[in-house]
Design a protein around this motif. Structure first.
Motif, PDB file in Angstrom:
ATOM      1  N   ALA A 156       0.826  -1.208   0.000  1.00  0.00           N
ATOM      2  CA  ALA A 156       0.000   0.000   0.000  1.00  0.00           C
ATOM      3  C   ALA A 156       0.859   1.257   0.000  1.00  0.00           C
ATOM      4  CB  ALA A 156      -0.933  -0.009   1.215  1.00  0.00           C
ATOM      5  N   TYR A 159       2.192   1.882  -3.447  1.00  0.00           N
ATOM      6  CA  TYR A 159       1.182   2.463  -4.328  1.00  0.00           C
ATOM      7  C   TYR A 159       0.959   3.940  -4.012  1.00  0.00           C
ATOM      8  CZ  TYR A 159      -0.326  -2.133  -6.097  1.00  0.00           C
ATOM      9  OH  TYR A 159      -0.393  -3.358  -6.717  1.00  0.00           O
ATOM     10  N   GLY A 163       1.928   7.164  -6.426  1.00  0.00           N
ATOM     11  CA  GLY A 163       0.960   8.142  -6.897  1.00  0.00           C
ATOM     12  C   GLY A 163       1.366   9.562  -6.550  1.00  0.00           C
ATOM     13  N   SER A 195      -1.454   5.064 -12.870  1.00  0.00           N
ATOM     14  CA  SER A 195      -1.978   4.296 -11.743  1.00  0.00           C
ATOM     15  C   SER A 195      -2.351   2.880 -12.166  1.00  0.00           C
ATOM     16  CB  SER A 195      -3.201   5.007 -11.149  1.00  0.00           C
ATOM     17  OG  SER A 195      -2.850   6.283 -10.656  1.00  0.00           O
ATOM     18  N   LEU A 198       0.948   1.006 -12.505  1.00  0.00           N
ATOM     19  CA  LEU A 198       1.547   0.749 -11.188  1.00  0.00           C
ATOM     20  C   LEU A 198       0.754  -0.312 -10.432  1.00  0.00           C
ATOM     21  CD1 LEU A 198       3.643   1.401  -9.036  1.00  0.00           C
ATOM     22  CD2 LEU A 198       2.170   3.264  -8.233  1.00  0.00           C
ATOM     23  N   GLY A 199      -0.567  -0.281 -10.534  1.00  0.00           N
ATOM     24  CA  GLY A 199      -1.381  -1.296  -9.877  1.00  0.00           C
ATOM     25  C   GLY A 199      -1.046  -2.687 -10.376  1.00  0.00           C
ATOM     26  N   GLY A 202       2.571  -3.746  -9.175  1.00  0.00           N
ATOM     27  CA  GLY A 202       2.605  -4.195  -7.783  1.00  0.00           C
ATOM     28  C   GLY A 202       2.059  -5.598  -7.629  1.00  0.00           C
ATOM     29  N   THR A 223      -7.002  -2.733  -6.505  1.00  0.00           N
ATOM     30  CA  THR A 223      -6.784  -1.961  -5.286  1.00  0.00           C
ATOM     31  C   THR A 223      -5.624  -0.992  -5.468  1.00  0.00           C
ATOM     32  OG1 THR A 223      -7.650  -3.713  -3.865  1.00  0.00           O
ATOM     33  CG2 THR A 223      -6.150  -2.132  -2.854  1.00  0.00           C
ATOM     34  N   GLY A 224      -4.547  -1.484  -6.071  1.00  0.00           N
ATOM     35  CA  GLY A 224      -3.386  -0.632  -6.297  1.00  0.00           C
ATOM     36  C   GLY A 224      -3.689   0.528  -7.225  1.00  0.00           C
ATOM     37  N   MET A 225      -4.466   0.271  -8.261  1.00  0.00           N
ATOM     38  CA  MET A 225      -4.840   1.341  -9.189  1.00  0.00           C
ATOM     39  C   MET A 225      -5.594   2.445  -8.456  1.00  0.00           C
ATOM     40  SD  MET A 225      -6.227  -0.961 -12.367  1.00  0.00           S
ATOM     41  CE  MET A 225      -5.254  -2.354 -12.981  1.00  0.00           C
ATOM     42  N   ALA A 228      -3.222   4.284  -5.835  1.00  0.00           N
ATOM     43  CA  ALA A 228      -2.264   5.172  -6.494  1.00  0.00           C
ATOM     44  C   ALA A 228      -2.958   6.391  -7.084  1.00  0.00           C
ATOM     45  CB  ALA A 228      -1.518   4.404  -7.594  1.00  0.00           C
ATOM     46  N   ALA A 287      -5.836   2.105   1.997  1.00  0.00           N
ATOM     47  CA  ALA A 287      -5.227   1.200   1.021  1.00  0.00           C
ATOM     48  C   ALA A 287      -4.758  -0.092   1.685  1.00  0.00           C
ATOM     49  CB  ALA A 287      -4.048   1.896   0.334  1.00  0.00           C
TER      50      ALA A 287
END
Length: 337
Positions: A156, A159, A163, A195, A198-199, A202, A223-225, A228, A287
């Protein structure tokens, strides 16, 4: 020194002094927040579920509460409701009477191993003093590849940090406040695409690369999207309104206070009072909770973390558009001859 050099020094000195003083304040706050919150945790009111009709379990929990405030009993209407409280992350464990006259402690270590370890320690001691056998079962165990349960927290933070950094980089390269709605749209779109990437990155790292989890990778990526993007929008909005000063405020909210207040390193019940409830509204805490829910718990536990992150993203997006409309126009007028 010629007159032009003196002017440059006079202009440079106040700005540099202000930036260094601001950085010094943030660094000092970072030390105070982390050391103050984490150096000597004092657990208090760690919730343990019990059915209202279970007199044996209630008696034991009441006796424990008379001796210490580390554990707090949360009563449910029936055993089924208590079990639902465990899997929806309302409590860390459920105490119930066994048919043989003993007690059963059902835990969910994936919620917070430190909290369940404390509950087991306290209730095992209480059961021994009462000469009652206690059997412990882990209904929602933490993954063997993450025995301390810290991967959701660090993922979390990655992320959220990603962001925030992406927004800061765009602010440095193109200005903290977009000048036109088109510029704002391009910035929002770029941060959204970033984002998404990156999501996914991760989820791939904790999945195929490091082999931490073998399941729910699409949920982790989603969740990561969201995490972020929410962090990026918050940073963009604050920087859009406050400029360079906004960067310091974002660091204060997302890093200095956000990380220790997320309940990731320690369960929230282990933190000082002023940080205890922060995980329920700050971006790193939401997160962390959402990742834990996506990986270990059922859908009922994702409601508020998902809603909270979405609210941050939407409100920050609206604030960024407001900064574009007001500060962006001012910048355009100042640039005109």
């Amino acid at each position: 020194m010629d007159e032009a050099s003196e002017v440059r020094v006079r202009d440079w000195l106040p700005r540099t002094t202000g930036l260094l003083l601001g950085t010094l304040a943030l660094a000092t706050a970072f030390i105070a927040a982390y050391v103050g919150a984490l150096h000597q945790p004092h657990p208090r009111d760690v919730p343990v579920g019990v059915a209202a009709s279970d007199q044996s379990a209630r008696t034991v929990l009441a006796a424990v509460r008379d001796r210490t405030n580390k554990i707090k009993a949360i009563e449910y209407a029936d055993p089924g409701a208590a079990d639902d409280g465990l899997t929806s992350r309302e409590v860390y464990a459920v105490l119930s009477a066994a048919p043989d006259g003993g007690l059963v402690l059902t835990t969910a270590s994936a919620g917070a191993p430190s909290a369940t370890d404390l509950v087991i320690q306290v209730l095992t001691s209480a059961a021994q003093q009462a000469r009652v056998p206690l059997r412990v079962t882990d209904e929602v165990p933490v993954a063997g590849t993450d025995p301390r349960g810290l991967v959701p927290f660090y993922l979390a933070i990655g992320y959220v940090l990603g962001g925030y950094l992406a927004s800061t980089v765009l602010g440095i390269s193109a200005g903290t406040a977009p000048r036109t709605p088109r510029d704002a749209g391009l910035r929002i779109g770029a941060l959204a695409v970033y984002s998404v990437v990156l999501g996914i990155a991760g989820a791939v790292i904790v999945g195929p690369v490091l082999d931490v989890w073998h399941h729910d990778l699409p949920a982790i990526a989603g969740t990561g999207m969201l995490a972020a993007f929410a962090a990026a929008m918050v940073a963009a909005a604050v920087q859009g309104w406050l400029g360079v000063l906004g960067t310091g405020l974002v660091i204060l909210l997302l890093v200095v206070l956000g990380n220790p207040g997320s309940g990731g390193i320690y369960a929230p019940e282990f933190l000082p009072t002023w940080l205890r409830g922060m995980h329920r509204w700050n971006v790193p805490g939401l997160a962390t909770d959402l990742i834990k829910s996506a990986v270990y718990f059922d859908m009922r536990s994702i409601g508020w973390p998902l809603t909270g992150l979405a609210l941050w993203a939407v409100l920050a997006l609206a604030a960024l558009l407001g900064a574009t409309r007001i500060r962006g126009r001012r910048a355009i007028h100042r640039a005109r001859p």
